[in-house]
Structures are given as structure tokens and as C-alpha cells.
Scaffold this active site. Structure first.
Site, PDB file in Angstrom:
ATOM      1  N   ARG A 288      13.170   4.619  12.315  1.00  0.00           N
ATOM      2  CA  ARG A 288      11.885   5.321  12.348  1.00  0.00           C
ATOM      3  C   ARG A 288      11.083   4.881  13.591  1.00  0.00           C
ATOM      4  NH1 ARG A 288       9.327   4.947   6.517  1.00  0.00           N
ATOM      5  NH2 ARG A 288       8.065   6.649   7.373  1.00  0.00           N
TER       6      ARG A 288
ATOM      7  N   ARG B 149       4.862  10.962  -2.644  1.00  0.00           N
ATOM      8  CA  ARG B 149       4.638  10.657  -1.235  1.00  0.00           C
ATOM      9  C   ARG B 149       5.906  10.946  -0.423  1.00  0.00           C
ATOM     10  NH1 ARG B 149       4.625   4.514   1.226  1.00  0.00           N
ATOM     11  NH2 ARG B 149       4.104   5.121   3.350  1.00  0.00           N
TER      12      ARG B 149
ATOM     13  N   TYR C  43      11.095   8.983   0.799  1.00  0.00           N
ATOM     14  CA  TYR C  43      11.041   7.967  -0.259  1.00  0.00           C
ATOM     15  C   TYR C  43      11.608   8.419  -1.603  1.00  0.00           C
ATOM     16  CZ  TYR C  43       7.939   5.721   3.111  1.00  0.00           C
ATOM     17  OH  TYR C  43       7.435   5.145   4.249  1.00  0.00           O
TER      18      TYR C  43
ATOM     19  N   PRO D 166       0.790  -1.231   0.000  1.00  0.00           N
ATOM     20  CA  PRO D 166       0.000   0.000   0.000  1.00  0.00           C
ATOM     21  C   PRO D 166       0.827   1.288   0.000  1.00  0.00           C
ATOM     22  CG  PRO D 166      -0.123  -1.096   2.141  1.00  0.00           C
ATOM     23  CD  PRO D 166       0.523  -2.058   1.185  1.00  0.00           C
ATOM     24  N   ASN D 167       0.313   2.227  -0.766  1.00  0.00           N
ATOM     25  CA  ASN D 167       0.845   3.591  -0.873  1.00  0.00           C
ATOM     26  C   ASN D 167       2.138   3.706  -1.683  1.00  0.00           C
ATOM     27  OD1 ASN D 167      -1.267   4.773   0.769  1.00  0.00           O
ATOM     28  ND2 ASN D 167      -0.305   3.709   2.489  1.00  0.00           N
TER      29      ASN D 167
ATOM     30  N   ASN E 222       8.076  -5.640  -1.063  1.00  0.00           N
ATOM     31  CA  ASN E 222       7.963  -4.530  -0.121  1.00  0.00           C
ATOM     32  C   ASN E 222       6.485  -4.461   0.262  1.00  0.00           C
ATOM     33  OD1 ASN E 222       7.905  -2.213   1.363  1.00  0.00           O
ATOM     34  ND2 ASN E 222       9.044  -0.958  -0.107  1.00  0.00           N
TER      35      ASN E 222
ATOM     36  N   ALA F 288       3.277  -0.880   4.731  1.00  0.00           N
ATOM     37  CA  ALA F 288       2.727  -0.874   6.099  1.00  0.00           C
ATOM     38  C   ALA F 288       2.274  -2.267   6.546  1.00  0.00           C
ATOM     39  CB  ALA F 288       1.576   0.116   6.180  1.00  0.00           C
TER      40      ALA F 288
ATOM     41  N   HIS G 258      12.884  -2.682   1.924  1.00  0.00           N
ATOM     42  CA  HIS G 258      12.294  -1.408   2.316  1.00  0.00           C
ATOM     43  C   HIS G 258      13.171  -0.284   1.789  1.00  0.00           C
ATOM     44  CE1 HIS G 258       9.309  -3.334   4.775  1.00  0.00           C
ATOM     45  NE2 HIS G 258      10.271  -4.129   5.227  1.00  0.00           N
TER      46      HIS G 258
ATOM     47  N   GLU H 113      12.763  -9.556   1.334  1.00  0.00           N
ATOM     48  CA  GLU H 113      12.008  -8.406   1.872  1.00  0.00           C
ATOM     49  C   GLU H 113      12.836  -7.147   1.656  1.00  0.00           C
ATOM     50  OE1 GLU H 113      11.236  -8.723   6.084  1.00  0.00           O
ATOM     51  OE2 GLU H 113      10.521  -6.648   6.213  1.00  0.00           O
TER      52      GLU H 113
HETATM   53  C1  DQA Z   1       8.331   1.059   3.700  1.00  0.00           C
HETATM   54  C2  DQA Z   1       8.440   1.269   5.208  1.00  0.00           C
HETATM   55  C3  DQA Z   1       7.105   1.038   5.874  1.00  0.00           C
HETATM   56  O1  DQA Z   1       7.213   1.236   7.272  1.00  0.00           O
HETATM   57  C4  DQA Z   1       6.071   2.007   5.340  1.00  0.00           C
HETATM   58  O2  DQA Z   1       4.809   1.744   5.901  1.00  0.00           O
HETATM   59  C5  DQA Z   1       6.009   2.027   3.862  1.00  0.00           C
HETATM   60  C6  DQA Z   1       7.239   1.929   3.092  1.00  0.00           C
HETATM   61  C7  DQA Z   1       9.653   1.405   2.975  1.00  0.00           C
HETATM   62  O3  DQA Z   1       9.829   0.916   1.866  1.00  0.00           O
HETATM   63  O4  DQA Z   1      10.478   2.136   3.502  1.00  0.00           O
HETATM   64  O5  DQA Z   1       4.939   2.228   3.282  1.00  0.00           O
HETATM   65  O6  DQA Z   1       8.043  -0.307   3.449  1.00  0.00           O
END
Ligand code: DQA
Length: 137
Positions: free
Chosen positions: A104, A17, A22, A9-10, A71, A74, A97, A95
Site C-alpha cells: 500500500r 469499512r 478489510y 482506530p477505525n 493491531n 494507523a 495487520h 504485531e
Molecule cells: C491496518 C493497516 C493500517 O495501515 C491502517 O491504518 C489500518 C489497518 C491493517 O490491519 O491492515 O487501519 O492496520
């Protein structure tokens, strides 16, 4: 070699964003660059904002592809279901990020993916995806 990048998501909002966290690049621009740099790899991309759709995709490709770069955004920190799917499938999952989740908020320090991932790459910006791809090659 068949590899898929799955974003949660997102991450469809990359580029607009929180650019200080990011970056400024859209994922589709980044993905096109990655595909042309690694043009011998059969590289796919899938994104969903919906937990069940991410689980469906993992089940669909998770017994036939050579690698998954995931990825879960959240959902990493909340989804027992995605964690169980990663455990259930046979295709190895890296995995990734973009941000360093450990620098964070504390709720980002927990991952339901990590225990069943082949490896974890965190905090290198979009380069995290490329490092994951290289690990499969
Ligand atoms: C994320 C880190 C997560 O905590 C966050 O909710 C994201 C992006 C990252 O790629 O840094 O949406 O996965």
C-alpha cells in the site's frame, strides 16, 4: 493462558469499512468464532480509537498477560508513544495487520511497533489474528 487482542482506530468499523481491503466480517463476529475455536484460551478483546487509551491498556495488562496481539492500525505508522509502551512492558507483543501494508502507500511501510514486537504477521486478512494466536500456543 491469558491473551488479549488490542485493536486501534477505525477497526471498530470492520465489516463496513473499505470491504475490498478489510473484508465483510465484523470483528465481533470474527472474535466469537475465534473464542469458540480456541475455547481453552482465556481470550479478551479491547478496541479504542484513542492513542492514550491504547497506551493505558498496554500498561495495565502488559506485565501479567501471556500475550498481546496488537493491531495499532494507523497509529502503527505514527505513534512513538505506543512503540515505547510496547518496549516498556514484559508481555510479548505480536504485531498484526489485516492488509499487506507493504503493498500500500509508502507511509504504511513504517512501523513504530515492529522493532519491539516478538513477531509480525501482515496481510492474511482476519486470519492474521488467528496465526498470531497460534504462535502463542
Ligand atoms: C491496518 C493497516 C493500517 O495501515 C491502517 O491504518 C489500518 C489497518 C491493517 O490491519 O491492515 O487501519 O492496520
Amino acid at each position: 493462558m491469558k491473551i488479549i487482542i488490542i485493536n486501534g482506530p477505525n477497526l471498530n468499523l470492520l465489516g463496513k469499512r473499505e470491504p475490498e481491503v478489510y473484508g465483510n466480517k465484523t470483528f465481533s463476529d470474527f472474535f466469537e468464532e475465534l473464542k469458540s475455536k480456541y475455547n481453552t484460551v482465556d481470550l479478551e478483546y479491547y478496541q479504542s480509537n484513542i492513542e492514550g487509551e491504547l497506551i493505558d491498556k498496554l500498561q495495565e495488562i502488559g506485565f501479567s498477560y501471556d500475550g498481546i496481539i496488537l493491531n495499532a492500525a494507523a497509529y502503527t505508522h505514527t505513534s512513538v508513544g505506543i512503540g515505547d509502551a510496547v518496549k516498556a512492558i514484559t508481555t510479548p507483543v505480536i504485531e498484526v495487520h489485516i492488509s499487506n501494508t507493504f503493498s500500500r502507500e509508502t507511509f504504511r511501510h513504517q512501523s513504530f511497533i515492529s522493532p519491539n514486537a516478538k513477531g509480525i504477521i501482515i496481510g492474511f486478512g482476519l486470519k492474521s489474528y488467528e496465526l498470531a494466536l497460534q504462535s502463542f500456543l
